[in-house]
Design an enzyme around this catalytic site. Structure first.
Site, PDB file in Angstrom:
ATOM      1  N   GLU A  80     -10.454  -3.172   4.803  1.00  0.00           N
ATOM      2  CA  GLU A  80      -9.131  -2.515   4.796  1.00  0.00           C
ATOM      3  C   GLU A  80      -9.119  -1.114   4.152  1.00  0.00           C
ATOM      4  OE1 GLU A  80      -6.149  -6.327   4.755  1.00  0.00           O
ATOM      5  OE2 GLU A  80      -6.589  -5.464   2.800  1.00  0.00           O
TER       6      GLU A  80
ATOM      7  N   ASP B 153       0.792  -1.236   0.000  1.00  0.00           N
ATOM      8  CA  ASP B 153       0.000   0.000   0.000  1.00  0.00           C
ATOM      9  C   ASP B 153       0.829   1.292   0.000  1.00  0.00           C
ATOM     10  OD1 ASP B 153      -1.554  -2.134   0.779  1.00  0.00           O
ATOM     11  OD2 ASP B 153      -2.111  -1.289   2.706  1.00  0.00           O
TER      12      ASP B 153
HETATM   13  C1  FRU Z   1      -3.715  -3.896   2.622  1.00  0.00           C
HETATM   14  C2  FRU Z   1      -3.057  -4.275   3.938  1.00  0.00           C
HETATM   15  C3  FRU Z   1      -3.468  -3.320   5.030  1.00  0.00           C
HETATM   16  C4  FRU Z   1      -2.343  -3.430   5.997  1.00  0.00           C
HETATM   17  C5  FRU Z   1      -1.169  -3.590   5.086  1.00  0.00           C
HETATM   18  C6  FRU Z   1      -0.082  -4.446   5.639  1.00  0.00           C
HETATM   19  O1  FRU Z   1      -3.006  -4.313   1.515  1.00  0.00           O
HETATM   20  O2  FRU Z   1      -3.408  -5.600   4.273  1.00  0.00           O
HETATM   21  O3  FRU Z   1      -4.736  -3.595   5.591  1.00  0.00           O
HETATM   22  O4  FRU Z   1      -2.239  -2.300   6.802  1.00  0.00           O
HETATM   23  O5  FRU Z   1      -1.652  -4.160   3.892  1.00  0.00           O
HETATM   24  O6  FRU Z   1       1.019  -4.457   4.807  1.00  0.00           O
END
Ligand code: FRU
Length: 726
Positions: free
Chosen positions: A475, A299
Site C-alpha cells: 500500500e 490516510d
Molecule cells: C491504507 C489504505 C489504502 C487505501 C485506503 C482506503 O490505509 O488501505 O491502501 O487506499 O487505505 O481507505
C-alpha cells in the site's frame, strides 16, 4: 425550565397517541423461513444462496432468532461482502421492528431503511471487538413521520474483518415498538447547549446522534456506568441550523424512554456535567495535530502546496465514526499548524469509493484542463470498484480530477479511469514530476508486495516503466529524490511503502535501481500510510511528510483518528550507511508559549526536576546522558519514554527502538499532544510515533533516572498553544 419543551412535547404527544390508539395487526415484512430470499435481491456473496438455518460453519452459536431461518451474512466467514434488498413496501404502521445481531460497524454491517433513495434509519449489531455474542435482539424504528411513504430495507455487509457480518430476522411493521427503540426528530438549534442523561448500565444500545445536512456532527453511545450520567454538548457553532436528532434506547418496562425524554436545549450546562463537548476542544482532541471535524479518517491524500496554501486531503467517512464510504475530505493551512476544513473534494461515484492518491500542480498545463488565471491542480486517486452499491462488479482503477479554483471545487475527468485494472487491489497512485525527462511518474501499489512505476506526458495516458518489489510492504507508495548530507551532487531516490519501509536507489526516468533492501524507518505503533508534499517551492526545498497515526482510540469523541505532525525528511550518512532522518517542521516554534531551559542537569534516582511543571502540550528537546543509570527518561502524563542503557533501547508504550548513544548522549525530541506522542531520537534517525489515552486529570511531567545517576546535558521544555481558535 428547559428550552426543548417543544421537542419534549412532540415526543410526549407521540407516546400518548401510540398508547391511546388501538394497535392494528402487525404486518410481516419477512421471516426468512423459506429456502430462498424470494423477492429480496442479493449482491455479493455474504448472504449466501438463501436464509441460513441458524449458526453457520465456524461461527459462535447464533441465538435469539425466530423459527428456523434468518439472514446471516457469515456465509463463507467474515471475509465475504454483499447486500440484501427487499422489494418496495408502503409504511403503514408506527414502527418497523426486527431482530438484529452481529457486527457494530456503522454503514458497514447494518440494516437500513431507505425512503426516496435516502437512508432514513439504520441499525447495527452490538459487537465491535473480539468476544461478544451472536445473540439477536429486538430493535424498532419509529417511522410515524414516514407514514404512507414507499420504502425498502437494505441489509448491508461491507466489512471483512472481525465481526464483519450481520444477522437479521423477523422484520415487521407494528404499532408497538419492541426492544431498542429509535426515535428521530428535527430540532432548531437556538441555544448553546444540548444536554441529555444516559441511564445507568445503558451500554452501547443507548445512542444519541445529532445530524446536520445529513452529516452526523455529534454522537454518543452509552457506557456501562453504575449511575446515570449527564452529557452536555456545546452546539453553539450549530446555532441557526436545523438538525436531526436520533435517539435509540431500550425503553423501561412501562414504555418510558428516559434518554429521549431527558434531551434538552438550553443556555446552561446541566447539573453533574461529564463532558462539555466544545468542537476542537474535546477531552481527547489533538490540539496541534490535524483531525477531522467529525467522523473517521485514515490516510492523508493529495498533499500539495499551491500559492501559499498547504492542502491536506484525507480519507474520510462522511457518515460514520468507523472506516467506510471513502470520500476525500479537505483541509488547508498556510503554516502546517492551523487547519481549516473545507467541503469534501471527491465523492464516491459509479467507479467506486475514493481511495488514496496524490495531487500535483500542472504547471505546464500538460493535461489541458486549465481554464483561467489559476494553475490547475490535478488529483490522481484510486476508484475502489465494488466497495459501494453503485460500483458492484467494477475493479480498482486509477482516475484523475482537476481544480481550477485553488482546490475549492473538483471536476472528475470524463474519460476516467486513466489507468485500468492491473492486479488485485492495485491502488494509491503517488505522482511526481520528473524534470530531467519532462514527464510525470506514478508510483503505484499493485498486489502482495509488488509496486510499479509508470510514466505519462499528460496525466491521462500512462505506460509502465518498471516493477519495484518491496518485500514485507504493501500500500501507499511514495517516490522522491533527496540529497545525502545536504550535497545536491550526491542524491538517492527513496521508494517508500505504507508501513514506512523504504528502499534507496537510483532513477534515470525509466528504471528504479534499488541499492538497498527495504529499510525500516518507523518504530512506533501508530504511523502508517505517510505521504510527502508535492510542489514545495525550490526556495523552501523541504521534503515534508504527513502520516496517519493509525489505530489511536478516542472514546466518546465526534471524530476518529488523527494525522501525525508534519515532519521533514533528509538523508544522512550513518555507520550503517545512508539512512532517512525525520524532524518536525520548524513552524512548531511559533506555538511555544513558555520555554524553560537547563544545562548540565543532574538526575538522581527518586528526584523529578520537572515536578513543578504540568500541562498537556509539550515540545521537549533533551540530550540525555544515561551515565551509571540503568534507565533514564521521561514520564509524560503516565506514559514512560525510557532509555534502557544496557539494552541500548528506547522504550515507549507505543514501541521501542535500538537507539545508539553518540558521545554517551541520546538526543531526544518529543512532541506531546492530548492523545499522541512523537519521539524523534538520535537527531531524527529513530522515529517512534504513538497514540495514548492519558487520564484527563493527570497533567504531570517527570524526568527521572533509575539504578544510578544520569544527567541531561541540555534540556528545553516548551509548553505549546493549541492551534484551534478559542
Ligand atoms: C491504507 C489504505 C489504502 C487505501 C485506503 C482506503 O490505509 O488501505 O491502501 O487506499 O487505505 O481507505
Amino acid at each position: 425550565m428547559h428550552h426543548l419543551s417543544a421537542l419534549r412535547y412532540v415526543l410526549a404527544a407521540i407516546a400518548l397517541a401510540g398508547a391511546a390508539l388501538a394497535a392494528r395487526d402487525d404486518i410481516l415484512i419477512a421471516d426468512f423461513e423459506g429456502a430462498t430470499y424470494g423477492a429480496w435481491k442479493t449482491t455479493g456473496e455474504a448472504f449466501g444462496p438463501g436464509p441460513a438455518r441458524g449458526t453457520l460453519p465456524g461461527q459462535m452459536e447464533v441465538t435469539g432468532f425466530e423459527g428456523k431461518g434468518l439472514v446471516n451474512s457469515f456465509h463463507k466467514g467474515d471475509g465475504t461482502v454483499g447486500t440484501l434488498t427487499s422489494p418496495p413496501f408502503r409504511i403503514e404502521r408506527h414502527f418497523i421492528t426486527f431482530l438484529v445481531g452481529g457486527g457494530m460497524h456503522a454503514g458497514e454491517t447494518c440494516i437500513n431503511l431507505l425512503a426516496g433513495g435516502k437512508v432514513v434509519r439504520t441499525a447495527t449489531g452490538p459487537n465491535d471487538r473480539p468476544g461478544g455474542s451472536e445473540r439477536l435482539d429486538w430493535h424498532s424504528w419509529d417511522v410515524r413521520e414516514l407514514a404512507g411513504s414507499e420504502a425498502v430495507i437494505e441489509i448491508v455487509d461491507r466489512a471483512t474483518g472481525g465481526w464483519g457480518h450481520i444477522n437479521v430476522d423477523h422484520i415487521m411493521q407494528s404499532d408497538r415498538g419492541s426492544g431498542v427503540v429509535e426515535r428521530v426528530s428535527t430540532l432548531a438549534i437556538d441555544r448553546d447547549y444540548l444536554s441529555f442523561c444516559v441511564p445507568a448500565h445503558a451500554g452501547n444500545r443507548a445512542q444519541v446522534a445529532l445530524a446536520v445536512g445529513g452529516r452526523v456532527v455529534r454522537h454518543a453511545a452509552g457506557a456501562d456506568r453504575e449511575t446515570a450520567s449527564w452529557i452536555t454538548w456545546d452546539v453553539s457553532r450549530l446555532k441557526g441550523s436545523r438538525a436531526e436528532l436520533r435517539v435509540s434506547e431500550l425503553p423501561a418496562a412501562d414504555g418510558a424512554c428516559p434518554l429521549a425524554d431527558s434531551v434538552s436545549l438550553g443556555s446552561e450546562v446541566k447539573g453533574a456535567l461529564i463532558v462539555v463537548d466544545k468542537l476542537y476542544r474535546e477531552t481527547y482532541r489533538p490540539q496541534f495535530h490535524f483531525s477531522p471535524r467529525t467522523n473517521w479518517t485514515n490516510d492523508p491524500n493529495g498533499l500539495v502546496y499551491y500559492d501559499g496554501e498547504y492542502h491536506l486531503f484525507f480519507q474520510h467517512n462522511p457518515f460514520g465514526i468507523d472506516w467506510g464510504n471513502m470520500t476525500w475530505g479537505h483541509a488547508i493551512s498556510t503554516d502546517l499548524l492551523h487547519w481549516t476544513q473545507l467541503e469534501h473534494a471527491l465523492h464516491p461515484d459509479k467507479l467506486g469509493t475514493m481511495f488514496s492518491g496524490s495531487a500535483v500542480v500542472d504547471h505546464g498545463d500538460t493535461a489541458g484542463f486549465r481554464t483561467g488565471a489559476e494553475k490547475t491542480l490535478v488529483a490522481i486517486y484510486t476508484a475502489a470498484g465494488g466497495t459501494s452499491p453503485e460500483s458492484q462488479g467494477q475493479p480498482f482503477t486509477q482516475c484523475i480530477a482537476c481544480s481550477n479554483d485553488r482546490g475549492r471545487t473538483w471536476t472528475k475527468y470524463d474519460r476516467n479511469p486513466v489507468l485500468g485494472h492491473i492486479a488485485g487491489g492495485n491502488r494509491d497512485p503517488k505522482v511526481i514530476r520528473h524534470a530531467p525527462t519532462a514527464q510525470w511518474v506514478m508510483a503505484l501499489y499493485l498486489d502482495g508486495e509488488d509496486f510499479a512505476l509508470f510514466s505519462s506526458p499528460d496525466l491521462k495516458t500512462w505506460k509502465k516503466l518498471c516493477d519495484v518489489p518491496m518485500p514485507g510492504t504493501s500500500e501507499c507508495p511514495d517516490f522522491f529524490e533527496l540529497p545525502v548530507d545536504g550535497d545536491a551532487r550526491n542524491t538517492r531516490w527513496v521508494f517508500w511503502g505504507g508501513n514506512g519501509n523504504y528502499r534507496l536507489g537510483a532513477f534515470d526516468g525509466r528504471r528504479f535501481l534499488p541499492e538497498t533492501p527495504p529499510l525500516r524507518s518507523r518504530y512506533g505503533a501508530n504511523d502508517y500510510a505517510a505521504q510527502t508534499y508535492s510542489d514545495i517551492p525550490a526556495s523552501d526545498g523541504r521534503r515534508i511528510q504527513i502520516t496517519w497515526m493509525q489505530g489511536g482510540r478516542y472514546p466518546g469523541m465526534p471524530f476518529n483518528q488523527q494525522m501525525g505532525f508534519p515532519r521533514v525528511l533528509t538523508l544522512g550518512t550513518t555507520p550503517d550507511g545512508v539512512r532517512l532522518f525525520f524532524n518536525p517542521v520548524g513552524e512548531i516554534e511559533t506555538l511555544r508559549a513558555e520555554t524553560r531551559t537547563w544545562r548540565a542537569l543532574a538526575l538522581a534516582p527518586g528526584a523529578n526536576p520537572l515536578s513543578a511543571l504540568e500541562g498537556e502540550l509539550w515540545d521537549i528537546d533533551a540530550l540525555l546522558e544515561p551515565k551509571d543509570a540503568a534507565e533514564a527518561g521521561f514520564v509524560v502524563r503516565g506514559a514512560r519514554i525510557a532509555y534502557d542503557a544496557k539494552a541500548r533501547e528506547l522504550r515507549t508504550p507505543g514501541g521501542s527502538a535500538p537507539v545508539r548513544p553518540e558521545g554517551g548522549r541520546i538526543a531526544l525530541r518529543m512532541l506531546v499532544d492530548r492523545s499522541s506522542i512523537e519521539v524523534f531520537a538520535g537527531g531524527g534517525r529513530w522515529l517512534i510515533c504513538f497514540c495514548f489515552l492519558p487520564d484527563p486529570a493527570d497533567r504531570s511531567l517527570a524526568l527521572y533516572a533509575e539504578g544510578g545517576e544520569a544527567a541531561c546535558a541540555a534540556l528545553r521544555v516548551s509548553a505549546l498553544r493549541s492551534t484551534w481558535p478559542e
